[in-house]
Design a protein around this motif. Sequence first.
Motif, PDB file in Angstrom:
ATOM      1  N   ASP A  99      28.098  23.816  46.462  1.00 48.68           N
ATOM      2  CA  ASP A  99      29.260  23.024  46.881  1.00 48.68           C
ATOM      3  C   ASP A  99      29.937  23.649  48.099  1.00 48.68           C
ATOM      4  O   ASP A  99      30.306  22.956  49.056  1.00 48.68           O
ATOM      5  N   LYS A 100      30.115  24.966  48.052  1.00 52.80           N
ATOM      6  CA  LYS A 100      30.718  25.671  49.180  1.00 52.80           C
ATOM      7  C   LYS A 100      29.872  25.501  50.434  1.00 52.80           C
ATOM      8  O   LYS A 100      30.377  25.225  51.524  1.00 52.80           O
ATOM      9  N   GLU A 101      28.583  25.695  50.295  1.00 52.42           N
ATOM     10  CA  GLU A 101      27.698  25.618  51.451  1.00 52.42           C
ATOM     11  C   GLU A 101      27.664  24.213  52.026  1.00 52.42           C
ATOM     12  O   GLU A 101      27.612  24.027  53.242  1.00 52.42           O
ATOM     13  N   SER A 102      27.729  23.216  51.149  1.00 52.78           N
ATOM     14  CA  SER A 102      27.736  21.835  51.605  1.00 52.78           C
ATOM     15  C   SER A 102      29.053  21.497  52.310  1.00 52.78           C
ATOM     16  O   SER A 102      29.064  20.822  53.344  1.00 52.78           O
ATOM     17  N   HIS A 103      30.167  22.005  51.785  1.00 52.84           N
ATOM     18  CA  HIS A 103      31.487  21.714  52.353  1.00 52.84           C
ATOM     19  C   HIS A 103      31.598  22.258  53.773  1.00 52.84           C
ATOM     20  O   HIS A 103      32.120  21.593  54.668  1.00 52.84           O
ATOM     21  N   TYR A 104      31.134  23.483  53.978  1.00 49.16           N
ATOM     22  CA  TYR A 104      31.289  24.141  55.274  1.00 49.16           C
ATOM     23  C   TYR A 104      30.053  24.055  56.158  1.00 49.16           C
ATOM     24  O   TYR A 104      30.104  24.447  57.319  1.00 49.16           O
ATOM     25  N   ASN A 105      28.958  23.590  55.573  1.00 53.26           N
ATOM     26  CA  ASN A 105      27.677  23.601  56.287  1.00 53.26           C
ATOM     27  C   ASN A 105      27.334  25.021  56.740  1.00 53.26           C
ATOM     28  O   ASN A 105      26.833  25.244  57.843  1.00 53.26           O
ATOM     29  N   LYS A 106      27.637  25.988  55.881  1.00 54.88           N
ATOM     30  CA  LYS A 106      27.346  27.396  56.127  1.00 54.88           C
ATOM     31  C   LYS A 106      26.846  28.024  54.831  1.00 54.88           C
ATOM     32  O   LYS A 106      27.325  27.671  53.752  1.00 54.88           O
ATOM     33  N   PRO A 107      25.904  28.958  54.919  1.00 50.78           N
ATOM     34  CA  PRO A 107      25.450  29.648  53.703  1.00 50.78           C
ATOM     35  C   PRO A 107      26.476  30.682  53.245  1.00 50.78           C
ATOM     36  O   PRO A 107      27.201  31.262  54.056  1.00 50.78           O
ATOM     37  N   PHE A 108      26.542  30.911  51.935  1.00 50.23           N
ATOM     38  CA  PHE A 108      27.435  31.890  51.328  1.00 50.23           C
ATOM     39  C   PHE A 108      26.615  32.866  50.495  1.00 50.23           C
ATOM     40  O   PHE A 108      25.596  32.495  49.925  1.00 50.23           O
ATOM     41  N   PRO A 109      27.056  34.110  50.388  1.00 50.37           N
ATOM     42  CA  PRO A 109      26.379  35.063  49.499  1.00 50.37           C
ATOM     43  C   PRO A 109      26.808  34.838  48.048  1.00 50.37           C
ATOM     44  O   PRO A 109      27.768  34.121  47.773  1.00 50.37           O
ATOM     45  N   ASN A 110      26.104  35.470  47.125  1.00 54.07           N
ATOM     46  CA  ASN A 110      26.504  35.454  45.730  1.00 54.07           C
ATOM     47  C   ASN A 110      27.599  36.494  45.498  1.00 54.07           C
ATOM     48  O   ASN A 110      27.474  37.639  45.955  1.00 54.07           O
ATOM     49  N   VAL A 111      28.664  36.102  44.814  1.00 53.76           N
ATOM     50  CA  VAL A 111      29.662  37.073  44.371  1.00 53.76           C
ATOM     51  C   VAL A 111      29.267  37.466  42.958  1.00 53.76           C
ATOM     52  O   VAL A 111      29.372  36.683  42.025  1.00 53.76           O
ATOM     53  N   THR A 112      28.790  38.698  42.815  1.00 51.04           N
ATOM     54  CA  THR A 112      28.195  39.125  41.542  1.00 51.04           C
ATOM     55  C   THR A 112      29.167  39.868  40.646  1.00 51.04           C
ATOM     56  O   THR A 112      28.882  40.061  39.457  1.00 51.04           O
ATOM     57  N   GLY A 113      30.305  40.305  41.181  1.00 43.98           N
ATOM     58  CA  GLY A 113      31.249  41.049  40.357  1.00 43.98           C
ATOM     59  C   GLY A 113      32.608  41.152  41.021  1.00 43.98           C
ATOM     60  O   GLY A 113      32.777  40.872  42.209  1.00 43.98           O
ATOM     61  N   LEU A 114      33.593  41.569  40.217  1.00 45.20           N
ATOM     62  CA  LEU A 114      34.973  41.699  40.680  1.00 45.20           C
ATOM     63  C   LEU A 114      35.538  43.012  40.155  1.00 45.20           C
ATOM     64  O   LEU A 114      35.479  43.280  38.948  1.00 45.20           O
ATOM     65  N   MET A 115      36.071  43.834  41.049  1.00 43.16           N
ATOM     66  CA  MET A 115      36.749  45.065  40.666  1.00 43.16           C
ATOM     67  C   MET A 115      38.224  44.946  41.032  1.00 43.16           C
ATOM     68  O   MET A 115      38.560  44.661  42.177  1.00 43.16           O
ATOM     69  N   LEU A 116      39.090  45.144  40.052  1.00 37.22           N
ATOM     70  CA  LEU A 116      40.522  44.964  40.229  1.00 37.22           C
ATOM     71  C   LEU A 116      41.229  46.314  40.166  1.00 37.22           C
ATOM     72  O   LEU A 116      41.040  47.091  39.226  1.00 37.22           O
ATOM     73  N   ASN A 117      42.048  46.578  41.176  1.00 35.64           N
ATOM     74  CA  ASN A 117      42.840  47.793  41.275  1.00 35.64           C
ATOM     75  C   ASN A 117      44.302  47.404  41.069  1.00 35.64           C
ATOM     76  O   ASN A 117      44.943  46.858  41.967  1.00 35.64           O
ATOM     77  N   SER A 118      44.809  47.615  39.830  1.00 39.35           N
ATOM     78  CA  SER A 118      46.198  47.285  39.485  1.00 39.35           C
ATOM     79  C   SER A 118      46.564  45.865  39.907  1.00 39.35           C
ATOM     80  O   SER A 118      47.477  45.649  40.721  1.00 39.35           O
ATOM     81  N   PRO A 119      45.883  44.850  39.384  1.00 37.63           N
ATOM     82  CA  PRO A 119      46.110  43.476  39.851  1.00 37.63           C
ATOM     83  C   PRO A 119      47.468  42.923  39.425  1.00 37.63           C
ATOM     84  O   PRO A 119      47.960  43.221  38.337  1.00 37.63           O
ATOM     85  N   PHE A 120      48.041  42.087  40.279  1.00 37.81           N
ATOM     86  CA  PHE A 120      49.351  41.467  40.035  1.00 37.81           C
ATOM     87  C   PHE A 120      49.147  40.189  39.219  1.00 37.81           C
ATOM     88  O   PHE A 120      49.364  39.084  39.701  1.00 37.81           O
ATOM     89  N   LEU A 121      48.777  40.352  37.965  1.00 36.30           N
ATOM     90  CA  LEU A 121      48.491  39.219  37.099  1.00 36.30           C
ATOM     91  C   LEU A 121      49.716  38.762  36.320  1.00 36.30           C
ATOM     92  O   LEU A 121      49.696  37.695  35.706  1.00 36.30           O
ATOM     93  N   ALA A 122      50.770  39.572  36.318  1.00 40.65           N
ATOM     94  CA  ALA A 122      51.999  39.237  35.594  1.00 40.65           C
ATOM     95  C   ALA A 122      53.172  39.879  36.320  1.00 40.65           C
ATOM     96  O   ALA A 122      53.017  40.893  37.007  1.00 40.65           O
ATOM     97  N   LEU A 123      54.358  39.297  36.173  1.00 37.88           N
ATOM     98  CA  LEU A 123      55.557  39.865  36.779  1.00 37.88           C
ATOM     99  C   LEU A 123      55.828  41.256  36.199  1.00 37.88           C
ATOM    100  O   LEU A 123      55.407  41.568  35.084  1.00 37.88           O
ATOM    101  N   PRO A 124      56.539  42.103  36.948  1.00 41.23           N
ATOM    102  CA  PRO A 124      56.674  43.511  36.551  1.00 41.23           C
ATOM    103  C   PRO A 124      57.712  43.765  35.462  1.00 41.23           C
ATOM    104  O   PRO A 124      58.692  44.499  35.638  1.00 41.23           O
ATOM    105  N   PHE A 125      57.477  43.155  34.298  1.00 39.67           N
ATOM    106  CA  PHE A 125      58.338  43.352  33.136  1.00 39.67           C
ATOM    107  C   PHE A 125      57.449  43.567  31.918  1.00 39.67           C
ATOM    108  O   PHE A 125      56.297  43.141  31.888  1.00 39.67           O
ATOM    109  N   SER A 126      57.998  44.202  30.899  1.00 40.73           N
ATOM    110  CA  SER A 126      57.252  44.418  29.661  1.00 40.73           C
ATOM    111  C   SER A 126      56.903  43.069  29.037  1.00 40.73           C
ATOM    112  O   SER A 126      57.585  42.066  29.283  1.00 40.73           O
ATOM    113  N   PRO A 127      55.842  43.002  28.225  1.00 39.27           N
ATOM    114  CA  PRO A 127      55.466  41.716  27.608  1.00 39.27           C
ATOM    115  C   PRO A 127      56.611  41.052  26.853  1.00 39.27           C
ATOM    116  O   PRO A 127      56.814  39.837  26.955  1.00 39.27           O
TER     117      PRO A 127
END
Length: 352
Positions: free
Chosen positions: A155-183
């Motif tokens: 879908d990406k390649e068709s949308h842009y008419n450009k080839p894309f690599p495979n994203v095989t993994g994700l490494m997160l360094n202290s990600p901002f997934l929640a506001l900075p308050f206790s649960p």
Amino acid sequence: MSAPIGQHWKQVNDCEDLLGANFRARTFELSGLRSSGQKSQVHTTLINHIGRPRTPKAILYIHGYTDYFFQTDLAEYFIKLGYRFYAVDLQGYGRSLRPSTLPNWCDSIEQYGQDLDIALATMKQDGMKNVVMLAHSTGGLIASSYLAQPYSLSDKESHYNKPFPNVTGLMLNSPFLALPFSPKLLNSISWPIRAIVSALPFILLNSKKANTYSKSLHTRFGGEWDYRLDWKPAEGFGLSFHWLREIIHAQRDLANQKITIPTLMCRSEISTIGKKTVSEIQQGDGVLDVDSMQEAANRTFKNLTCVAIPQGFHDLFLSKQVARDLYLSSMVKWLKNLNEETNEHTKHLDEP
């Protein structure tokens, strides 16, 4: 995370990067219409270390808020591991700042998907086949939101008419997934915060003093790291309620997604938010609440490995040497397992 409608990009510069002869910087201009119907013209910058030119696997680094890529030792580390190394300065950050645009401004977190599209498509042109994203803080939210979208590579390649690599993994360094308050506190105040920032999106909060976390990092204040304070100011850029509203929306959307890509999340063992001295801040994450971060990650990522780093700073790579080494070795171990799984998967695909 879909690209803003009507957006097109073109490369406008290719030169040696300010980090020196081992680094190349390519600037891209994005112009067209955003989903709001407003005309826009912004820039994004892809930086890469020129080492390992024949290696088809790469790391793509995405920085955090009030930030840009300057960690040359991090790039050298992955080059020695046998990877190409790329980093993107998102539109409105670092090398991509322009006098005509507000620092760190975005209409929506979704617009950064365009930066990642440009980076990945360019990396494919460079010969990259497999890419692992490495994302810090707000960059972690951006990368996760990007990967959560239900699009296929074709879908990406068709949308842009450009080839894309495979994203095989994700490494997160202290990600901002929640506001900075206790649960517990987050459950009780999240709705009032959403109501305030939605009602007053035009508010911009400015600080005139260097924050304690910045003092723990920069050489000007006795820290270890020397970086451009005009691009990563010690007092931060103005905090826009509009930006905060979009962060909250992205975090809520991500909480309802299920991401199956192999993911490593590294974080500090404890939070030190609100501590007054540099030595206290340096005992943990002085920016985000690690318990709320962990809860959010557990909800979203279904193939998740977590590592808690004692005395890790908010940006774990900027921690003192012992914590930094533990962070780096955790990524090495995880990448080794990822490569074994990827090779096994490829082997099965090649079998008749």
